[in-house]
Structures are given as structure tokens and as C-alpha cells.
Design a protein around this motif. Structure first.
Motif, mmCIF file in Angstrom:
data_model
loop_
_atom_site.group_PDB
_atom_site.id
_atom_site.type_symbol
_atom_site.label_atom_id
_atom_site.label_comp_id
_atom_site.label_asym_id
_atom_site.label_seq_id
_atom_site.Cartn_x
_atom_site.Cartn_y
_atom_site.Cartn_z
ATOM 1 N N LEU A 10 0.829 -1.214 0.000
ATOM 2 C CA LEU A 10 0.000 0.000 0.000
ATOM 3 C C LEU A 10 0.859 1.257 0.000
ATOM 4 O O LEU A 10 0.565 2.241 -0.676
ATOM 5 C CB LEU A 10 -0.937 0.017 1.211
ATOM 6 C CG LEU A 10 -2.030 -1.041 1.258
ATOM 7 C CD1 LEU A 10 -2.974 -0.759 2.412
ATOM 8 C CD2 LEU A 10 -2.822 -1.104 -0.038
ATOM 9 N N GLN A 11 1.945 1.203 0.762
ATOM 10 C CA GLN A 11 2.822 2.379 0.823
ATOM 11 C C GLN A 11 3.424 2.678 -0.561
ATOM 12 O O GLN A 11 3.416 3.823 -1.012
ATOM 13 C CB GLN A 11 3.929 2.155 1.844
ATOM 14 C CG GLN A 11 4.694 3.421 2.123
ATOM 15 C CD GLN A 11 5.954 3.177 2.933
ATOM 16 O OE1 GLN A 11 6.418 2.029 3.050
ATOM 17 N NE2 GLN A 11 6.496 4.225 3.488
ATOM 18 N N THR A 17 1.730 6.747 4.687
ATOM 19 C CA THR A 17 2.879 6.234 5.426
ATOM 20 C C THR A 17 2.628 4.765 5.793
ATOM 21 O O THR A 17 1.491 4.288 5.804
ATOM 22 C CB THR A 17 3.074 7.002 6.739
ATOM 23 O OG1 THR A 17 1.887 6.821 7.532
ATOM 24 C CG2 THR A 17 3.312 8.493 6.490
ATOM 25 N N ARG A 18 3.712 4.085 6.155
ATOM 26 C CA ARG A 18 3.605 2.674 6.568
ATOM 27 C C ARG A 18 2.610 2.545 7.721
ATOM 28 O O ARG A 18 1.776 1.653 7.751
ATOM 29 C CB ARG A 18 5.004 2.244 6.992
ATOM 30 C CG ARG A 18 5.265 0.767 7.057
ATOM 31 C CD ARG A 18 5.610 0.233 5.679
ATOM 32 N NE ARG A 18 6.156 -1.111 5.794
ATOM 33 C CZ ARG A 18 7.410 -1.414 5.588
ATOM 34 N NH1 ARG A 18 8.274 -0.488 5.269
ATOM 35 N NH2 ARG A 18 7.818 -2.676 5.693
ATOM 36 N N PHE A 94 -1.368 9.372 -6.589
ATOM 37 C CA PHE A 94 -0.322 9.626 -7.581
ATOM 38 C C PHE A 94 0.659 10.681 -7.082
ATOM 39 O O PHE A 94 1.857 10.600 -7.327
ATOM 40 C CB PHE A 94 -0.929 10.059 -8.921
ATOM 41 C CG PHE A 94 -1.633 8.960 -9.675
ATOM 42 C CD1 PHE A 94 -1.886 7.740 -9.088
ATOM 43 C CD2 PHE A 94 -2.036 9.146 -10.982
ATOM 44 C CE1 PHE A 94 -2.538 6.717 -9.771
ATOM 45 C CE2 PHE A 94 -2.683 8.138 -11.690
ATOM 46 C CZ PHE A 94 -2.936 6.932 -11.079
ATOM 47 N N ALA A 95 0.140 11.708 -6.386
ATOM 48 C CA ALA A 95 1.026 12.756 -5.866
ATOM 49 C C ALA A 95 1.942 12.154 -4.808
ATOM 50 O O ALA A 95 3.141 12.467 -4.755
ATOM 51 C CB ALA A 95 0.212 13.890 -5.292
ATOM 52 N N LEU A 96 1.398 11.259 -3.983
ATOM 53 C CA LEU A 96 2.239 10.635 -2.946
ATOM 54 C C LEU A 96 3.303 9.741 -3.558
ATOM 55 O O LEU A 96 4.307 9.428 -2.932
ATOM 56 C CB LEU A 96 1.370 9.829 -1.972
ATOM 57 C CG LEU A 96 0.599 10.672 -0.965
ATOM 58 C CD1 LEU A 96 -0.305 9.801 -0.114
ATOM 59 C CD2 LEU A 96 1.554 11.445 -0.060
ATOM 60 N N ARG A 97 3.082 9.289 -4.788
ATOM 61 C CA ARG A 97 4.097 8.496 -5.497
ATOM 62 C C ARG A 97 5.060 9.385 -6.261
ATOM 63 O O ARG A 97 5.901 8.903 -7.002
ATOM 64 C CB ARG A 97 3.414 7.537 -6.468
ATOM 65 C CG ARG A 97 2.664 6.448 -5.774
ATOM 66 C CD ARG A 97 2.128 5.453 -6.754
ATOM 67 N NE ARG A 97 3.186 4.734 -7.442
ATOM 68 C CZ ARG A 97 3.012 3.578 -8.065
ATOM 69 N NH1 ARG A 97 1.816 3.026 -8.107
ATOM 70 N NH2 ARG A 97 4.018 2.978 -8.654
#
Ligand code: URA
Length: 240
Positions: A10-11, A17-18, A94-97
Motif C-alpha cells: 500500500l505504501q 505512510t507505513r 499519484f502525488a504521494l508516489r
């Protein structure tokens, strides 16, 4: 083939976050093959893995390669200042990636915007050494003429460029419209070339990158899609 624990999966897919991902799992918000999984230590083969978060289906993707049909009045910059950023048109994960545009389009330019979280891909795709053609449809203020086309094909001098810049090809599409093909991606290049050749660009749309045409993707303005391997390989193909 690689196995990862569910919290890590998922992270990597941009769900937070984890710690946050572990909470989602423990709360029963994540399922694999229709079965809720509440132990974050459960490990799964990531290749082709389908999972759901809050009942929304997702597929594991090591990297994202997408095309957005960019509307006007969106900025490509990471820190947009006058208009919303293009990332606001994409899912939050997508932004977090760290998905980024491959090159930039001006806020008022529409059309094909390639985006990815794969640094090597972004670098290769933006490299001038690759000579990847980008095709634009420019609407002009004044009528287009054979002389204007000849000027753009012969090369125009822009004040901060050491050598004249020329279009790879240039065709009249209508009284006030041109299709112009460039291999470079200099700042405001189409608009500046048209201005230097004595006209003015009143609207600009990128219709194609390499051999991949925006029309073939069937995206309305503001819509995006994932690219498959065949579409990705077209990106580096020559302009047909
Ligand atoms: N050339 C421009 O002038 N603007 C763009 O957005 C792209 C190419």
C-alpha cells in the motif's frame, strides 16, 4: 517476481505512510481477491496483484506511466501559483508516489501530457539526444501563409538561443491553423517561434508525442489513462 507485505504494498502504491497503511489494514479497509486482509504482515506476489482499498479496485504497478489530456488553466509546476496544478486532476495516491509531468506545457496549452514516477523514464523521454518529435496544433492570430511555413522550417532566431530553431515539419491545417513538429522542448518554443516569424499563437494543443496520438486514447479534456507497453513503445517511434 517479488513478494511484499501488505503494508509495504500500500505504501509503494501511494496510500500513505507505513503506519497509516497498517491502520487501514487493521480497520478492515483493504481486501485482496475479495477477501478482507487485516494482518499487515501478510505477503503477496506483486506481479499483477489486484487489491481494493475502501472498496475501490486497484492493480499493483511498480511505476506509473500515464497520459493526461490537459485542459487550459492548469499549471504543470510542482508548486502552482496562479492556477490549480495538473496533479489535482489525478488520484491523490499519484502525488504521494511523486508522479511528475515529463516536460511542461504552459498553463494555457492543452493536450497530451505524459506523466510518470519513473525517474529514468522521465529523464530518457526528455533527453534532447533522443530526438522525440512532439506535434502541436497552433491556432494563429493572423492568417498562416506559405512564407510563414517556410520561415518556421528554415529556422527562426530566438533571442536567448545561440542557433536558429527550426520545425521538423510544418503544415497548414486551415486559414489560422498549423501543425508544427518540434524535437526540442525549449521554453514557450512554439509561441516564441511563431512570434519571431511575425505571427501570434492564440491557442496551442499538443496532439502527439513520437508515434502516440492523443486522439487514439479517446480522452476528454481533464481525463487521463494508463499507458500499456505498446503505447509506451510508440512514444519513442518516429512521427509517421
Ligand atoms: N511550446 C509552447 O510555446 N508552449 C507549450 O506549452 C509547449 C510548446
Amino acid at each position: 517476481m517479488s513478494k511484499l507485505t501488505l503494508d509495504r504494498i500500500l505504501q509503494t502504491q501511494g496510500f500513505g505512510t507505513r503506519k497509516w497503511c497498517r491502520e487501514l489494514i487493521a480497520d478492515g479497509d483493504v481486501s485482496i481477491n475479495g477477501e478482507t486482509v487485516t494482518d499487515y504482515r501478510s505477503a503477496f506476489e506483486t506481479d499483477g496483484l489486484e487489491f481494493s482499498v475502501f472498496d475501490e479496485a486497484h492493480r499493483y504497478r511498480e511505476h506509473l506511466y500515464i497520459v493526461l489530456n490537459k485542459p487550459a488553466d492548469y499549471e504543470c509546476s510542482r508548486k502552482p501559483s496562479h492556477h490549480p496544478g495538473v496533479l489535482s486532476l489525478l488520484p491523490e495516491q499519484f502525488a504521494l508516489r511523486d508522479v511528475q509531468p515529463v516536460g511542461r506545457l504552459d498553463h494555457d496549452t492543452t493536450g497530451m501530457l505524459l506523466m510518470s514516477d519513473d525517474g529514468a523514464f522521465i529523464h530518457a523521454q526528455s533527453s534532447p539526444r533522443r530526438h522525440i518529435p512532439k506535434i502541436y496544433v497552433a491556432t494563429t492570430h493572423d492568417p498562416v501563409t506559405p512564407e510563414l511555413v517556410a520561415h518556421l522550417l528554415g529556422g527562426v532566431k530566438l533571442h536567448d538561443e545561440p542557433a536558429p530553431l527550426a520545425a521538423i515539419s510544418c503544415e497548414m491545417l486551415g486559414t489560422h491553423q498549423l501543425e508544427i513538429v518540434l524535437e526540442q522542448g525549449k521554453y514557450h518554443q512554439v509561441k516564441r517561434m511563431l512570434a519571431a516569424a511575425g505571427n501570434h499563437c492564440s491557442a496551442l494543443c499538443r496532439s502527439q508525442i513520437g508515434g502516440l496520438k492523443l486522439d487514439a486514447l479517446g480522452l476528454a479534456e481533464g481525463e487521463w489513462c494508463y499507458l500499456n507497453d505498446e503505447q509506451l513503445s510508440l512514444l519513442t517511434a518516429a512521427h509517421p
